[in-house]
Design a protein around this motif. Structure first.
Motif, PDB file in Angstrom:
ATOM      1  N   PRO A   1     -92.850   9.625 -14.485  1.00 49.15           N
ATOM      2  CA  PRO A   1     -93.850   9.830 -13.428  1.00 49.15           C
ATOM      3  C   PRO A   1     -93.964   8.668 -12.458  1.00 49.15           C
ATOM      4  O   PRO A   1     -94.484   8.836 -11.358  1.00 49.15           O
ATOM      5  CB  PRO A   1     -95.150  10.019 -14.212  1.00 49.15           C
ATOM      6  N   THR A   2     -93.479   7.485 -12.847  1.00 49.15           N
ATOM      7  CA  THR A   2     -93.643   6.310 -12.003  1.00 49.15           C
ATOM      8  C   THR A   2     -92.320   5.676 -11.597  1.00 49.15           C
ATOM      9  O   THR A   2     -92.326   4.618 -10.971  1.00 49.15           O
ATOM     10  CB  THR A   2     -94.491   5.255 -12.733  1.00 49.15           C
ATOM     11  N   SER A   3     -91.204   6.274 -11.945  1.00 51.42           N
ATOM     12  CA  SER A   3     -89.914   5.713 -11.554  1.00 51.42           C
ATOM     13  C   SER A   3     -88.960   6.839 -11.198  1.00 51.42           C
ATOM     14  O   SER A   3     -88.969   7.899 -11.824  1.00 51.42           O
ATOM     15  CB  SER A   3     -89.326   4.855 -12.674  1.00 51.42           C
ATOM     16  N   GLY A   4     -88.150   6.585 -10.187  1.00 52.54           N
ATOM     17  CA  GLY A   4     -87.221   7.621  -9.773  1.00 52.54           C
ATOM     18  C   GLY A   4     -86.259   7.118  -8.729  1.00 52.54           C
ATOM     19  O   GLY A   4     -86.268   5.946  -8.351  1.00 52.54           O
ATOM     20  N   ALA A   5     -85.435   8.017  -8.249  1.00 52.29           N
ATOM     21  CA  ALA A   5     -84.418   7.659  -7.270  1.00 52.29           C
ATOM     22  C   ALA A   5     -83.979   8.911  -6.526  1.00 52.29           C
ATOM     23  O   ALA A   5     -84.160  10.036  -6.995  1.00 52.29           O
ATOM     24  CB  ALA A   5     -83.217   7.000  -7.954  1.00 52.29           C
ATOM     25  N   ILE A   6     -83.403   8.691  -5.356  1.00 49.60           N
ATOM     26  CA  ILE A   6     -82.690   9.716  -4.612  1.00 49.60           C
ATOM     27  C   ILE A   6     -81.216   9.328  -4.629  1.00 49.60           C
ATOM     28  O   ILE A   6     -80.832   8.232  -4.192  1.00 49.60           O
ATOM     29  CB  ILE A   6     -83.195   9.825  -3.169  1.00 49.60           C
ATOM     30  N   GLY A   7     -80.390  10.209  -5.167  1.00 46.78           N
ATOM     31  CA  GLY A   7     -78.959   9.960  -5.219  1.00 46.78           C
ATOM     32  C   GLY A   7     -78.247  10.571  -4.030  1.00 46.78           C
ATOM     33  O   GLY A   7     -78.699  11.571  -3.466  1.00 46.78           O
ATOM     34  N   VAL A   8     -77.153   9.952  -3.636  1.00 45.88           N
ATOM     35  CA  VAL A   8     -76.298  10.480  -2.572  1.00 45.88           C
ATOM     36  C   VAL A   8     -74.857  10.462  -3.069  1.00 45.88           C
ATOM     37  O   VAL A   8     -74.326   9.401  -3.424  1.00 45.88           O
ATOM     38  CB  VAL A   8     -76.419   9.668  -1.279  1.00 45.88           C
ATOM     39  N   ALA A   9     -74.242  11.637  -3.143  1.00 46.14           N
ATOM     40  CA  ALA A   9     -72.839  11.764  -3.503  1.00 46.14           C
ATOM     41  C   ALA A   9     -72.008  11.861  -2.236  1.00 46.14           C
ATOM     42  O   ALA A   9     -72.467  12.370  -1.208  1.00 46.14           O
ATOM     43  CB  ALA A   9     -72.622  12.992  -4.364  1.00 46.14           C
ATOM     44  N   ARG A  10     -70.761  11.390  -2.318  1.00 48.44           N
ATOM     45  CA  ARG A  10     -69.895  11.372  -1.139  1.00 48.44           C
ATOM     46  C   ARG A  10     -68.483  11.786  -1.520  1.00 48.44           C
ATOM     47  O   ARG A  10     -67.967  11.390  -2.568  1.00 48.44           O
ATOM     48  CB  ARG A  10     -69.867   9.968  -0.539  1.00 48.44           C
TER      49      ARG A  10
ATOM     50  N   VAL B   1     -86.224   2.874  -3.334  1.00 47.31           N
ATOM     51  CA  VAL B   1     -87.039   3.968  -3.868  1.00 47.31           C
ATOM     52  C   VAL B   1     -87.488   3.547  -5.260  1.00 47.31           C
ATOM     53  O   VAL B   1     -86.665   3.468  -6.182  1.00 47.31           O
ATOM     54  CB  VAL B   1     -86.256   5.291  -3.919  1.00 47.31           C
ATOM     55  N   THR B   2     -88.763   3.273  -5.427  1.00 43.67           N
ATOM     56  CA  THR B   2     -89.267   2.677  -6.658  1.00 43.67           C
ATOM     57  C   THR B   2     -90.250   3.571  -7.397  1.00 43.67           C
ATOM     58  O   THR B   2     -90.878   3.123  -8.360  1.00 43.67           O
ATOM     59  CB  THR B   2     -89.961   1.344  -6.343  1.00 43.67           C
ATOM     60  N   ALA B   3     -90.402   4.808  -6.979  1.00 45.93           N
ATOM     61  CA  ALA B   3     -91.384   5.706  -7.583  1.00 45.93           C
ATOM     62  C   ALA B   3     -90.770   7.076  -7.769  1.00 45.93           C
ATOM     63  O   ALA B   3     -89.642   7.336  -7.327  1.00 45.93           O
ATOM     64  CB  ALA B   3     -92.637   5.797  -6.698  1.00 45.93           C
ATOM     65  N   PHE B   4     -91.490   7.972  -8.437  1.00 46.53           N
ATOM     66  CA  PHE B   4     -91.047   9.356  -8.573  1.00 46.53           C
ATOM     67  C   PHE B   4     -90.745   9.908  -7.186  1.00 46.53           C
ATOM     68  O   PHE B   4     -91.568   9.840  -6.272  1.00 46.53           O
ATOM     69  CB  PHE B   4     -92.128  10.176  -9.264  1.00 46.53           C
ATOM     70  N   ALA B   5     -89.546  10.478  -7.007  1.00 48.56           N
ATOM     71  CA  ALA B   5     -89.080  10.932  -5.703  1.00 48.56           C
ATOM     72  C   ALA B   5     -88.522  12.336  -5.829  1.00 48.56           C
ATOM     73  O   ALA B   5     -87.947  12.705  -6.861  1.00 48.56           O
ATOM     74  CB  ALA B   5     -88.013   9.983  -5.169  1.00 48.56           C
TER      75      ALA B   5
END
Length: 475
Positions: free
Chosen positions: A337-346, A362-366
């Motif tokens: 609930p307090t940590s997350g990321a947005i990933g980008v594949a290429r 990005v340091t929080a739920f995303a």
């Protein structure tokens, strides 16, 4: 929508999917030559009051929520740089009803908007379907704007949905009655339409058919195309069929610069979340075997620690292709609930091989990233995150953010777009508060992006949520 109960159950499973590929460098402090800060140059509401405030025919209309809008999508017209078109679900209800999908168009770069309905899409607009959902829009190089969506009969058991498509020849100001692309079936879901950037009158539509609660079952990703500007559509073609205990969903379709079609979709298979890409070299008539882009175990559902309600976690990818043919996919990668990321594949070889990284800072739920590339090759991503939420207060605070990269995702700069907004004032947590996806489009003849997204209170004025537009460009 009522027929989406199985989808809601499956999307909880595919939260935090994807990609265990080799990482790309992602340098938070780097600033590539020539890239300055991006800023929001225009922010305004586009949804307005509901056109159906008096109600609509149908047995479930009393369960809809007037002024409740979700799931916006957006496209920028390559034939007219000032023409932008958006779509969303209008008057979403407590048991997943939706009175219709709406479309809004702008002819002045997003400063003013005109809202329209798709005639005959649902009972609210002169048709027979109980509800509409999953709106998608895409503009072709000849200026034709295409719409796809679902038209549902939710009064039957089980509910059935048809995949339908419409077109506009005047920048979204008027629309044809929808054509049936796939006949009404239980399980038709997650459609996405893509106009050809190369061939006038050509557009492509992909969708999934799955019923999560009925495994084992034959689940599919299917494809159809038009070559006459949307007047007629080809018979459905099979893109992929997983095993009887797996589900393919949320396909997205890209047209590469050489004309190759690339479909990207999620698969849920025995506790794994997998991302696949599959190519067609003959404009969708046949499809090559799918390529595994990444895989990881499906984590437990992440819940709001204050309420125990699941946080938004649809797990749907967003995909875009750059003018040089580089393909990008954005996906959620939150872990608590307090940590997350947005990933980008290429992928730099047309979807044959992939690398991945996460957005820095990005340091929080995303959740719910949308990715696009503008005419100059700048990559942009929007998303929500909870970095400004405070445990113990009455709100579930979310903001919309934007990051851009000029160097194919090696470094990024970040900009605040909108918020804070209180997700708890949105009435449907089961719909991820803001729906399953948001929209981002690269501007075709300039540097910058057009974004649409859902906000609740205090920004929403015409019901519990409103759809907002932002134009984002160099400062």
């Amino acid at each position: 929508m009522g027929w989406k109960r199985c989808l809601a159950r499956s999307t909880l499973l595919v939260s935090v999917l994807l990609l265990a590929a080799a990482p790309l460098p992602a340098l938070a402090g780097a600033r590539p030559h020539g890239v300055g800060p991006y800023k929001v140059k225009d922010l305004r509401v586009v949804s307005g009051p509901s056109p159906f405030a008096g109600g609509c025919p149908g047995p479930t209309d009393d369960l809809t929520i007037t002024g409740h809008e979700l799931e916006p999508m957006i496209t920028a017209n390559p034939a007219n740089p000032r023409n932008i078109v958006a779509a969303w679900k209008q008057d979403v209800g407590t048991a997943n009803q939706t009175r219709s999908d709406l479309v809004a168009s702008s002819l002045d770069g997003g400063k003013t908007w005109t809202r329209r309905t798709i005639p005959g899409l649902t009972a609210c607009t002169g048709g027979t379907a109980d509800a509409g959902s999953d709106p998608w829009v895409s503009a072709g190089q000849d200026g034709t704007v295409y719409f796809s969506g679902l038209a549902a009969d939710i009064s039957t058991d089980p509910p059935t949905t048809a995949v339908v498509a419409s077109r506009s020849r005047n920048g979204g100001r008027s629309w044809r009655a929808p054509a049936a692309v796939a006949a009404p079936l239980q399980g038709n879901e997650t459609d996405a339409i893509t106009a050809s950037p190369r061939l006038a009158g050509h557009a492509y539509l992909v969708w999934a058919n799955f019923v999560f609660a009925a495994l084992p079952r034959t689940n599919t990703v299917e494809f159809s195309r038009t070559t006459d500007g949307g007047r007629t559509w080809s018979a459905p073609v099979l893109v992929d069929q997983p095993g009887p205990f797996a589900i393919d969903q949320a396909p997205r379709l890209l047209v590469l610069p050489d004309g190759t079609l690339l479909a990207v979709f999620l698969r849920v298979d025995f506790g794994l979340g997998q991302l696949y890409a599959v190519r067609s070299l003959d404009e969708g008539r046949t499809w090559l075997p799918p390529v595994l882009a990444g895989s990881r175990p499906i984590p437990p559902t992440i819940v709001d620690p204050e309420t125990g309600i699941p946080l938004p976690q649809p797990g749907f990818p967003s995909a875009a292709v750059a003018p040089d043919g580089t393909v990008y996919i954005a996906f959620e990668e939150s872990t608590s609930p307090t940590s997350g990321a947005i990933g980008v594949a290429r992928s730099r070889d047309g979807g044959r091989s992939w690398t991945s990284a996460t957005l820095p800072g990005v340091t929080a739920f995303a959740f719910e990233p949308a990715i696009a590339v503008d005419a100059h090759g700048m990559v942009g991503v929007t998303w929500y995150d909870l970095r400004n939420d405070r445990l113990g207060d009455a709100a579930l605070t979310a903001d919309v953010w934007f990051a851009h990269s000029q160097d194919r995702g090696r470094s990024w700069r970040q900009t605040h777009v909108a918020g804070p907004t209180d997700l708890r004032t949105a009435p449907l947590p089961a719909h991820n508060y803001v729906g399953e996806y948001q929209g981002l489009a690269g501007l075709p003849r300039g540097r910058g992006f057009a974004a649409v997204f859902t906000l609740a209170a205090p920004q929403a004025k015409d019901g519990p949520t409103d759809i907002f537009f932002a134009r984002i460009g160099p400062g």
